[in-house]
Design a protein around this motif. Sequence first.
Motif, short mmCIF file in Angstrom:
data_model
loop_
_atom_site.label_atom_id
_atom_site.label_comp_id
_atom_site.label_asym_id
_atom_site.label_seq_id
_atom_site.Cartn_x
_atom_site.Cartn_y
_atom_site.Cartn_z
N ARG A 180 -10.76 2.54 -37.34
CA ARG A 180 -10.90 3.24 -36.06
C ARG A 180 -12.01 4.27 -36.13
NH1 ARG A 180 -8.40 0.24 -32.32
NH2 ARG A 180 -6.15 0.17 -32.50
N CYS A 292 -2.28 1.90 -35.45
CA CYS A 292 -2.30 3.29 -35.92
C CYS A 292 -0.90 3.66 -36.42
CB CYS A 292 -2.69 4.22 -34.79
SG CYS A 292 -4.28 3.79 -34.03
N CYS A 295 2.93 3.23 -34.41
CA CYS A 295 2.63 2.61 -33.12
C CYS A 295 2.91 1.12 -33.21
CB CYS A 295 1.19 2.83 -32.70
SG CYS A 295 0.84 1.98 -31.13
N CYS A 299 -2.60 -2.58 -31.13
CA CYS A 299 -3.51 -3.23 -30.19
C CYS A 299 -4.79 -3.75 -30.85
CB CYS A 299 -3.87 -2.27 -29.06
SG CYS A 299 -4.97 -0.95 -29.57
N CYS A 498 -1.67 8.26 -27.10
CA CYS A 498 -2.60 7.15 -26.86
C CYS A 498 -2.26 6.49 -25.52
CB CYS A 498 -2.50 6.11 -27.98
SG CYS A 498 -3.55 4.69 -27.66
N GLY A 501 -0.76 3.09 -26.31
CA GLY A 501 0.41 2.95 -27.19
C GLY A 501 1.71 3.41 -26.57
S1 SF4 Z 1 -2.08 1.39 -28.90
FE1 SF4 Z 1 -3.20 3.27 -29.41
S2 SF4 Z 1 -2.06 4.21 -31.09
FE2 SF4 Z 1 -1.41 2.06 -30.91
S3 SF4 Z 1 -2.67 0.88 -32.30
FE3 SF4 Z 1 -3.67 0.82 -30.30
S4 SF4 Z 1 -5.12 2.59 -30.34
FE4 SF4 Z 1 -3.63 2.91 -32.00
#
Ligand code: SF4
Length: 622
Positions: A180, A292, A295, A299, A498, A501
């Motif tokens: 990221r 992340c 979470c 995604c 997020c 998320g």
């Molecule tokens: S939804 Fe947001 S917190 Fe979850 S993996 Fe994707 S970017 Fe990361």
Amino acid sequence: MSTYTSQFLRVNLTTGAIRAESIPEQVKRDFVGGRGLGIKYLYDELAPDIEPLGPENKLLLLTGPLGGTAAQGFSKWVAVTKSPLTGCVARALGGGDFGAYLKFAGFDFVIIEGQAERPVYIYLEGDRAEVLDARDLWGLDTRETQQKLQEKHGPRTQVACIGLAGEKLVRYATITHGRRTASRCGVGTVMGSKNLKAVATNARRSPELAQVGKLVPHDPDGFQSLAQEQIESLKTHKRRLNLTNLGTTFMVATANAAGMFPTHNFQAGSLEGFEEIAAEEFSKVKIGNFGCYSCMTRCGQVHEMSEGPYSGAFSEGPEYETIWALGGQVGNTDPGFLVAADARCDLLGLDTISTGNCIGFACELFERGIITTEDTGGLELTWGNHAAFLTLIEKIGRREGFGELLGEGVVRAARRIGKGAEAYAMHAKGLELPGYAPRAVKGYGLSYATSNIGGSHMYGRPRDELYGRLDPFAEEGKGDSIALVQKEQALDDSVVVCNFGTSGLTRQFLGSLLVAATGINEFGDMAYLDRVGERIVCLERAFNVREGFDRKDDTLPARMLTEPLQNAGPATGQVIHSLDTLLDEYYDALGYTRQGVPSQEKLQELGLTEVIEDVAISGRMH
Ligand code: SF4
């Protein structure tokens, strides 16, 4: 007990001084965390007019009050500084595990100040915080840097670092952690200017931390039950499932159909052959997901090309914005190039939005004969010439040849080129515009123009227009709507939640989580949270006013205001005729003067009395 650690680390790279400081209770209540605390400390500690790439600038890496907990989608982190692209406040969001581990190390955030004499990195482990020699890391890409620090400090080490682009002071360099990036506004450039290669944290959530009351919710049972409720709801939530399956790639077809997929440097609103770079094509080359800390949406989409000229290319992306920036913006429909270019940008530490925007700008200048192969070092910058683009990306990251110029961003590059090049620089306040055409959804235009960080799609999405509650082409009746989404986004970035998320999360549920986690009852009051968001946007604006910004800077490229949008389906022919009307409405909604400056009454109402004098000195209060 609270999920705040209630302290931050201050590291001065000039003197080597490191100390932990506590965060005053009232400051937490007023600014919550992340972006809010970032602007609070940046405003208080930065003198006006300092050089963003000088030792006087500060870089803050911040988490939110729910970071590192079981709540889903709350463990990202935020970088805040003064931007070397815009001269405004900068904010960029990063993901992965770094934010959670920063809290496990015992800190809600870190303030980095000064400038090291030679390359260094900051290392945190338990009670240990050190500034260590990074000369052997200088010149490594972002993956190599993370690997090397993990070899040295252990595989659990979480590293936020810069690549070559940050070292070479490309003005839109990122800070990368894992897969990221905190991408926008040149936050990695500021890190590079400090000779800081990385911040690494190897702390773990230990029983000792629990014993001293850190990261233990105020109401452990209540918090646990809310977190479980959120998990249950996410399991079957349609939007969550869609994001897990496709990430943000599905937005390509949606944006293209609405005519808001900027194409050929924002001349048009849809791309011929867009299907080649839409979700279905990326699904064919998807090999996995990533996510992340805490979470379950996960995604992130991992892609690997198995055939074609980019066979073997592998990337943890591209996301929608990258597909647009290195697709529509530059006239490319080759998905293999997108995977390869996304990977290269990540390794060099380049913001893909600004990179693609700069390349599209150069393509238009090339087409118009304003620059030629003599300027580009032999590169034929014709639309869609992806082989040349890949070479150019490398040159930008290394600041070589024509890449040296484009590494300055579109505004500075246009000034140096002259010959009318400014007309083709697509930016707001110096930040290259992202992938939604402002003439097709005019609330985006208003939000880009008024954003305190410059042209960002993440400063306030025009939700009412995107969901059909407001006419996207209307040029009045949008001030309240954009002011509201900007305030909400400010709060979200301060909780550090997020947007992807937390599908289905209501403001009330968010408030309940915050109260259970922190014990601060005001966070359960929606009007209070709304005021926090407004306070943050207002203080960011005051920061910019102190730097000399006002209404004249709340604008868009002339293209948006005078040229009809081409080839954009339902949005074909659209122009923003009445930006001034929209600005007046927006200022009225936020209690700013018609100069775009917070009024004395508004500053008082938001408890920002210490700012009044600064704003008055600017001479723009009336
Ligand atoms: S939804 Fe947001 S917190 Fe979850 S993996 Fe994707 S970017 Fe990361």
